[in-house]
Each structure stands twice: as C-alpha cells, then as structure tokens.
Design a protein around this motif. Sequence first.
Motif, PDB file in Angstrom:
ATOM      1  N   GLU A   1      11.155   4.287  -0.340  1.00 15.07           N
ATOM      2  CA  GLU A   1       9.921   4.586  -1.056  1.00 15.07           C
ATOM      3  C   GLU A   1       8.794   5.208  -0.228  1.00 15.07           C
ATOM      4  O   GLU A   1       8.180   6.155  -0.683  1.00 15.07           O
ATOM      5  N   PRO A   2       8.494   4.752   0.967  1.00 18.08           N
ATOM      6  CA  PRO A   2       7.387   5.415   1.676  1.00 18.08           C
ATOM      7  C   PRO A   2       7.748   6.798   2.214  1.00 18.08           C
ATOM      8  O   PRO A   2       6.880   7.543   2.636  1.00 18.08           O
ATOM      9  N   TYR A   3       9.049   7.140   2.205  1.00 18.37           N
ATOM     10  CA  TYR A   3       9.509   8.382   2.827  1.00 18.37           C
ATOM     11  C   TYR A   3       9.982   9.440   1.835  1.00 18.37           C
ATOM     12  O   TYR A   3       9.957  10.623   2.150  1.00 18.37           O
ATOM     13  N   ILE A   4      10.471   9.021   0.686  1.00 18.07           N
ATOM     14  CA  ILE A   4      11.088   9.945  -0.271  1.00 18.07           C
ATOM     15  C   ILE A   4      10.375   9.867  -1.600  1.00 18.07           C
ATOM     16  O   ILE A   4      10.103   8.789  -2.128  1.00 18.07           O
TER      17      ILE A   4
ATOM     18  N   SER B   1      16.549  15.211  -8.437  1.00 20.32           N
ATOM     19  CA  SER B   1      16.088  15.791  -7.182  1.00 20.32           C
ATOM     20  C   SER B   1      15.075  14.877  -6.505  1.00 20.32           C
ATOM     21  O   SER B   1      14.462  14.028  -7.133  1.00 20.32           O
ATOM     22  N   LEU B   2      14.946  15.084  -5.204  1.00 22.41           N
ATOM     23  CA  LEU B   2      14.008  14.300  -4.406  1.00 22.41           C
ATOM     24  C   LEU B   2      13.414  15.194  -3.323  1.00 22.41           C
ATOM     25  O   LEU B   2      13.971  16.231  -2.986  1.00 22.41           O
ATOM     26  N   TYR B   3      12.276  14.769  -2.825  1.00 23.20           N
ATOM     27  CA  TYR B   3      11.573  15.480  -1.752  1.00 23.20           C
ATOM     28  C   TYR B   3      11.261  14.512  -0.621  1.00 23.20           C
ATOM     29  O   TYR B   3      11.026  13.332  -0.846  1.00 23.20           O
ATOM     30  N   PHE B   4      11.219  15.039   0.584  1.00 24.48           N
ATOM     31  CA  PHE B   4      10.708  14.291   1.731  1.00 24.48           C
ATOM     32  C   PHE B   4      10.234  15.293   2.764  1.00 24.48           C
ATOM     33  O   PHE B   4      10.471  16.492   2.651  1.00 24.48           O
TER      34      PHE B   4
ATOM     35  N   LYS C   1       0.830  -1.205   0.000  1.00 18.08           N
ATOM     36  CA  LYS C   1       0.000   0.000   0.000  1.00 18.08           C
ATOM     37  C   LYS C   1       0.864   1.254   0.000  1.00 18.08           C
ATOM     38  O   LYS C   1       0.605   2.200  -0.742  1.00 18.08           O
ATOM     39  N   LYS C   2       1.920   1.267   0.845  1.00 17.66           N
ATOM     40  CA  LYS C   2       2.819   2.420   0.888  1.00 17.66           C
ATOM     41  C   LYS C   2       3.464   2.646  -0.464  1.00 17.66           C
ATOM     42  O   LYS C   2       3.566   3.777  -0.935  1.00 17.66           O
ATOM     43  N   SER C   3       3.901   1.577  -1.087  1.00 24.10           N
ATOM     44  CA  SER C   3       4.535   1.675  -2.393  1.00 24.10           C
ATOM     45  C   SER C   3       3.549   2.196  -3.436  1.00 24.10           C
ATOM     46  O   SER C   3       3.888   3.053  -4.256  1.00 24.10           O
ATOM     47  N   ALA C   4       2.324   1.704  -3.399  1.00 24.71           N
ATOM     48  CA  ALA C   4       1.301   2.151  -4.353  1.00 24.71           C
ATOM     49  C   ALA C   4       0.947   3.620  -4.140  1.00 24.71           C
ATOM     50  O   ALA C   4       0.774   4.373  -5.106  1.00 24.71           O
TER      51      ALA C   4
END
Length: 183
Positions: free
Chosen positions: A65-68, A90-93, A26-29
């Motif tokens: 994946e669930p965090y970034i 780039s990435l966001y969290f 679910k987190k991945s989706a």
Amino acid sequence: MRAIAFIAVLFSCVAMGDTQMTAAQKKSAIAENAREAAKALDEYAVYTVLLEPMPQQKLEASEIEPYILLDKGWSAITENGVWTVGNSSSLYFRLEKGERPRRLLIQGSYFNGREPTRLYVNGELLSEAPLEDVTLDLPPGLDESTPMHIELQHLNPVAPSELKPNSRDTRKLKFKLKSIRVW
C-alpha cells in the motif's frame, strides 16, 4: 481540476500530522486519498509522487500500500493477496532516485483455472504467460524519471456466483497477486 485534487491530497497529508495515527495508518490514508483523487481525474500516474519509492525487496500484497497505487481492476487488499477484477488491471509505482531496475517478480494464483495473462510495463508487452511465479527481464531504459505502470490483461475472468449459484460474489476474478518485486 488537477491542481484542486492535488491540493486536497496535500492538505490531507498535512492534516494527518496532528492526529494520533501510527506511521502505517498515515501511509495507508495517504495512499487512499491519492487513489480517490486519481479516480476523480483518471490520471493515476500524476499521484505516484505521493507514494514511497518501491523498495528492492519482495513485497507481500499486504505490504504494497505505501508503495503501489492500484488503478482500475482490483479488489480490496487482504492479508493474503489482492484479486484482479475484470479483463484488465493496472498499477503504478515509482522508483528510488538513481534506480534502474532490470527484473520483475510476480507471484500469485488463478481463480477457475490457470491461463496466460498479458503483462505490459509502460505500454510494452513483456509476457503472455501464466504469472504464478514468474521473473521477467524489464525493458532497458527504465528509471526514476517516469512512474512505472504495469497492466495485466486476462482472457476469462469469472464471478464465483457464476460457478456456484449460492455464492453472492459477483466480482469477475482471475488472478490473485500475492507478491511483487522490482530490482
């Protein structure tokens, strides 16, 4: 348009409640739905609200994946890392409520030679050095009120097919992120 995309992501989160998916699936989706909605709007920072707050322990690339939320310039996440693709990635969290991080750890490896990488945090240049195993002081004033945005800029990404004619990999690679920690 932004509201429609947000509603679509929210609806997908609710719809997953009725499936036989594991919590990790679910987190991945949810993360994938957030990425797709953000791509349509080109406003990734808005969707960090759907991510879980970044924990303070070191995360391997396969655990991010669930965090970034990976923005533009990344390949698919694998068990041993995620490659940057092109000159900029780039990435966001987001941070846990009340958290005020002071340090950033980045670990990884380079394709076709080590070289300096420009690393920006929320638009501020933090480093211009190789990132194989580096711990950096974060700028003061960061807190949970603003999503964290990290941008990496590379000088010479190269495709494996440019080095080995029999390779079919045309991605312009430079840095493989293996782990990250913010605390």
